[in-house]
Design an enzyme around this catalytic site. Structure first.
Site, PDB file in Angstrom:
ATOM      1  CD  GLU A 128      33.825  23.686   8.382  1.00 24.80           C
ATOM      2  OE1 GLU A 128      32.853  24.116   7.723  1.00 24.80           O
ATOM      3  OE2 GLU A 128      34.356  22.591   8.170  1.00 24.80           O
ATOM      4  CB  THR A 181      32.733  16.229   9.646  1.00 24.19           C
ATOM      5  OG1 THR A 181      32.103  16.546   8.411  1.00 24.19           O
ATOM      6  CG2 THR A 181      34.154  16.730   9.625  1.00 24.19           C
TER       7      THR A 181
END
Lengths: 306, 306
Positions: A128, A181
């Site tokens: 991640e 993101t």
């Protein structure tokens, strides 16, 4: 067992007041991850479909996560990963978290489960952090553990599983614009007013209390974001209209899902959630913009074998 | 009933991670407030003992709070307030909150209880804001309602009563230097790092969860303050030694009580709390400084008639 197929669901992180710490797991929408043992050592991405993600194993969140796991559990076995992306990258619905969690969950099973579900969060985090440029586990924790989670710390990983009422239903609208993101994070101010931070942690505490006591009215009052929403909402088409439609159709609360552009609303019961979803769709109708809509309960199971 | 005597206890606000929102009520230490009906209209301070507070009713938190209540419940009856201060002003133990709460609680009873306990918080807040220069209810809420409370909002007053385990025991050390709440507030930075704010609201959420689940280890991990303590601890003599002694004697957590200079530790069980208190006292022994020590369970009742 030489091969395994898992379903790794989408998730909603932040949950309005809980930036970087709160998250819950969705159902139906997710990535399908197939992992097979191989005689070729190392971790390889055998195929990617659905949406484009890197096939270079050094750049793919799934293989990076698996490699982190294998550093703690060395083996001569190789692994081939097939990824059927059901979650669009950059949607705000935990696309990279789903792939990373699915891959480590599958590999752990193929190895005979040397690690617990909780252990796996650490390895998924390695994947991640490749995607977001920062370490955060607010999507990973609900995908691995299911349900509603609070990430107290990631320095030493400390995750709390919160209760969530069965009739709490999520409506998601995902306008199909891509929002990285890393960009959604870069625009945030590094400092916040103490006054706003205080209101935010009052709401986080209140939301946690509301989940334990199943107090929907308190849950509704606590779903406010004084810190992140004022900045990030500017990146989301028709944000104000979406919010207005959701709340006036009876949603308990509304917010940006992760870093957006997807938005979500929480409602009590399927019927309200359906009408909230319809109203939110209406807000996007005038735009020449494709969007997806989902209804989901909070998925208590998380990533699972299918 | 023409006269009433109430005991209005001390309280610990902030509770390490929950600046301006969390608080709990203490026992034994507090103000004694005697309120008598009078034929002279208006609110008067008949006497003050124990510690010095203003006798001018426009400057005394107790009478200001009562006057706020009487604006919503006009009466020709006058009230005389006698205050026996058991809590030193500027101690960090909710001295002004105790006087304000005690006075409105007593007057409400003398009027035949037109208001609920929750209603009284609004009026006590009028008194409290006179003392601190800002409106905050993190001492008032636990004194009025008892127990452990979370103030979600004071714009529209929204208080959550949290559960607290019976064997959670508080050790308090109060070094007798005066620290004005308004000064302790003025030195705080107006902005905080988003990163620190996130860690703080993760801890608030975790602490609330720990209280519901009676998870002492989680409670202990969540009692950390990244935002306020670094600044305010400089105002407290031997802060680092006090903290070190408390934690190494087995306290679950430690922090500044309100705006200080009092500090508190939470422990599981009387025995640990006693030994924590002794160790904290030792840290102050080398100083030429008077200090008080208290042990208390969390007072579930709050202000009461005696």
């Amino acid at each position: 067992m030489d091969s395994i197929v898992v379903f790794s669901p989408a998730s909603v992180a932040n949950v309005t007041c809980g930036f970087d710490v709160l998250g819950f797991c969705l159902d139906h929408v997710g990535d399908k991850i197939i992992v097979s043992k191989s005689n070729t050592p190392g971790v390889h991405i055998a195929s990617v479909s659905g949406f484009r993600v890197p096939v270079n194993p050094k750049q793919n969140v799934a293989s990076v996560a698996v490699e982190a796991l294998l550093r703690d559990y060395p083996t001569s076995t190789g692994f081939e990963i097939e990824i059927e992306k059901g979650i669009k990258p950059g949607s705000g619905l935990g696309s990279s978290a789903a792939s990373a969690c699915g891959a480590v969950f599958a590999v752990n099973l193929l190895l005979g489960s040397p690690f617990s579900r909780r252990d796996l969060i650490k390895y998924a985090l390695e994947g991640e952090s490749l995607a977001s440029g920062e370490r955060h586990a607010d999507n990973l924790a609900p995908v691995i553990l299911g349900g509603f989670t609070l990430v107290r710390s990631i320095d030493e990983i400390d995750i709390i599983e919160l209760p969530s009422p069965e009739d709490l239903i999520v409506s998601v609208v995902h306008p199909k614009i891509e929002l990285k993101t890393s960009y959604a994070r870069a625009i945030l101010k590094k400092e916040v007013l103490l006054r706003d931070a205080v209101r935010q942690w009052a709401n986080v505490g209140a939301l946690v209390s509301a989940l334990y006591t199943q107090d929907y009215r308190l849950l509704s009052r606590s779903l406010q974001d004084f810190v992140i929403e004022p900045t990030r909402s500017m990146l989301i088409p028709e944000f104000d209209a979406l919010k207005h439609e959701a709340i006036s159709s009876g949603a308990l609360g509304f917010g940006i899902s992760g870093s957006g552009p997807a938005v979500f609303a929480l409602s009590q019961g399927q019927k309200t959630a359906q009408s909230v979803l319809q109203s939110m769709s209406k807000a996007l109708d005038p735009l020449d913009l494709d969007f997806d809509c989902y209804i989901s309960s909070i998925n208590q199971q998380g990533v699972r074998v299918i």
